[in-house]
Design a protein around this motif. Sequence first.
Motif, PDB file in Angstrom:
ATOM      1  N   ILE A   1      -0.132  12.909   7.244  1.00 41.23           N
ATOM      2  CA  ILE A   1       0.608  11.753   7.759  1.00 41.23           C
ATOM      3  C   ILE A   1      -0.285  10.516   7.786  1.00 41.23           C
ATOM      4  N   THR A   2      -1.547  10.677   8.157  1.00 36.91           N
ATOM      5  CA  THR A   2      -2.493   9.559   8.162  1.00 36.91           C
ATOM      6  C   THR A   2      -2.685   9.000   6.758  1.00 36.91           C
ATOM      7  N   ALA A   3      -2.772   9.888   5.764  1.00 37.56           N
ATOM      8  CA  ALA A   3      -2.937   9.448   4.374  1.00 37.56           C
ATOM      9  C   ALA A   3      -1.698   8.696   3.885  1.00 37.56           C
ATOM     10  N   ILE A   4      -0.522   9.146   4.277  1.00 45.69           N
ATOM     11  CA  ILE A   4       0.720   8.468   3.884  1.00 45.69           C
ATOM     12  C   ILE A   4       0.765   7.070   4.479  1.00 45.69           C
ATOM     13  N   VAL A   5       0.444   6.946   5.759  1.00 38.53           N
ATOM     14  CA  VAL A   5       0.461   5.633   6.422  1.00 38.53           C
ATOM     15  C   VAL A   5      -0.572   4.703   5.788  1.00 38.53           C
ATOM     16  N   ALA A   6      -1.762   5.216   5.503  1.00 29.79           N
ATOM     17  CA  ALA A   6      -2.806   4.392   4.886  1.00 29.79           C
ATOM     18  C   ALA A   6      -2.385   3.909   3.509  1.00 29.79           C
ATOM     19  N   THR A   7      -1.756   4.765   2.730  1.00 29.63           N
ATOM     20  CA  THR A   7      -1.288   4.373   1.400  1.00 29.63           C
ATOM     21  C   THR A   7      -0.208   3.305   1.496  1.00 29.63           C
ATOM     22  N   LEU A   8       0.710   3.449   2.439  1.00 26.48           N
ATOM     23  CA  LEU A   8       1.753   2.432   2.625  1.00 26.48           C
ATOM     24  C   LEU A   8       1.136   1.093   3.020  1.00 26.48           C
ATOM     25  N   GLN A   9       0.119   1.106   3.874  1.00 20.84           N
ATOM     26  CA  GLN A   9      -0.521  -0.135   4.296  1.00 20.84           C
ATOM     27  C   GLN A   9      -1.283  -0.796   3.150  1.00 20.84           C
ATOM     28  N   GLU A  10      -1.992  -0.009   2.358  1.00 25.45           N
ATOM     29  CA  GLU A  10      -2.830  -0.561   1.300  1.00 25.45           C
ATOM     30  C   GLU A  10      -2.048  -0.938   0.052  1.00 25.45           C
ATOM     31  N   GLU A  11      -1.168  -0.068  -0.392  1.00 25.73           N
ATOM     32  CA  GLU A  11      -0.496  -0.258  -1.670  1.00 25.73           C
ATOM     33  C   GLU A  11       0.953  -0.727  -1.549  1.00 25.73           C
ATOM     34  N   GLY A  12       1.536  -0.634  -0.366  1.00 27.70           N
ATOM     35  CA  GLY A  12       2.904  -1.086  -0.183  1.00 27.70           C
ATOM     36  C   GLY A  12       3.951  -0.075  -0.605  1.00 27.70           C
ATOM     37  N   GLY A  13       3.538   1.141  -0.915  1.00 24.03           N
ATOM     38  CA  GLY A  13       4.504   2.178  -1.260  1.00 24.03           C
ATOM     39  C   GLY A  13       3.853   3.325  -1.988  1.00 24.03           C
ATOM     40  N   PHE A  14       4.590   4.416  -2.114  1.00 23.68           N
ATOM     41  CA  PHE A  14       4.121   5.544  -2.903  1.00 23.68           C
ATOM     42  C   PHE A  14       5.303   6.428  -3.272  1.00 23.68           C
ATOM     43  N   THR A  15       5.096   7.282  -4.261  1.00 20.57           N
ATOM     44  CA  THR A  15       6.147   8.154  -4.772  1.00 20.57           C
ATOM     45  C   THR A  15       5.727   9.608  -4.661  1.00 20.57           C
ATOM     46  N   LEU A  16       6.617  10.428  -4.176  1.00 17.93           N
ATOM     47  CA  LEU A  16       6.453  11.875  -4.211  1.00 17.93           C
ATOM     48  C   LEU A  16       7.388  12.382  -5.303  1.00 17.93           C
ATOM     49  N   PRO A  17       6.849  12.840  -6.417  1.00 11.05           N
ATOM     50  CA  PRO A  17       7.703  13.291  -7.516  1.00 11.05           C
ATOM     51  C   PRO A  17       8.687  14.367  -7.040  1.00 11.05           C
ATOM     52  N   SER A  18       9.883  14.312  -7.550  1.00 10.64           N
ATOM     53  CA  SER A  18      10.979  15.226  -7.217  1.00 10.64           C
ATOM     54  C   SER A  18      11.454  15.089  -5.776  1.00 10.64           C
ATOM     55  N   PHE A  19      10.948  14.100  -5.035  1.00 14.21           N
ATOM     56  CA  PHE A  19      11.398  13.875  -3.665  1.00 14.21           C
ATOM     57  C   PHE A  19      11.934  12.466  -3.492  1.00 14.21           C
ATOM     58  N   GLY A  20      11.098  11.443  -3.742  1.00 15.16           N
ATOM     59  CA  GLY A  20      11.567  10.080  -3.601  1.00 15.16           C
ATOM     60  C   GLY A  20      10.434   9.083  -3.515  1.00 15.16           C
ATOM     61  N   THR A  21      10.817   7.824  -3.267  1.00  9.52           N
ATOM     62  CA  THR A  21       9.870   6.717  -3.221  1.00  9.52           C
ATOM     63  C   THR A  21       9.973   6.004  -1.881  1.00  9.52           C
ATOM     64  N   PHE A  22       8.826   5.765  -1.254  1.00  7.24           N
ATOM     65  CA  PHE A  22       8.735   4.993  -0.023  1.00  7.24           C
ATOM     66  C   PHE A  22       8.171   3.626  -0.383  1.00  7.24           C
ATOM     67  N   THR A  23       8.802   2.550   0.086  1.00 11.17           N
ATOM     68  CA  THR A  23       8.312   1.206  -0.171  1.00 11.17           C
ATOM     69  C   THR A  23       8.333   0.398   1.126  1.00 11.17           C
ATOM     70  N   VAL A  24       7.402  -0.558   1.230  1.00 11.24           N
ATOM     71  CA  VAL A  24       7.334  -1.450   2.382  1.00 11.24           C
ATOM     72  C   VAL A  24       8.042  -2.746   2.011  1.00 11.24           C
TER      73      VAL A  24
END
Length: 89
Positions: free
Chosen positions: A29-52
């Motif tokens: 969860i910490t890695a997910i939050v850090a990625t959202l803060q730094e990059e503004g989003g991330f994708t989990l293949p076969s699951f979906g995309t989170f964007t800020v």
Amino acid sequence: MSKAFIAAVLQDSLACTGVAAGKAADDLITAIVATLQEEGGFTLPSFGTFTVHKTKARKALNPRTGEPVKVKAGKTVRFKASPNLKKAV
């Protein structure tokens, strides 16, 4: 889904202790939050995309009193499900 649920799945899958699984879930969860803060989003293949996304400042109404309230600009996280997830659900 909760952090405890993720820890339980990790514990069953990896056959590790509950403490180790809880630490792994917390690190995930910490890695997910850090990625959202730094990059503004991330994708989990076969699951979906989170964007800020940024939200604008606006006026809203207090539902109890009906008086106008100023809402500050901010950020929110949006999720878009992948076609595989949509098909599975």
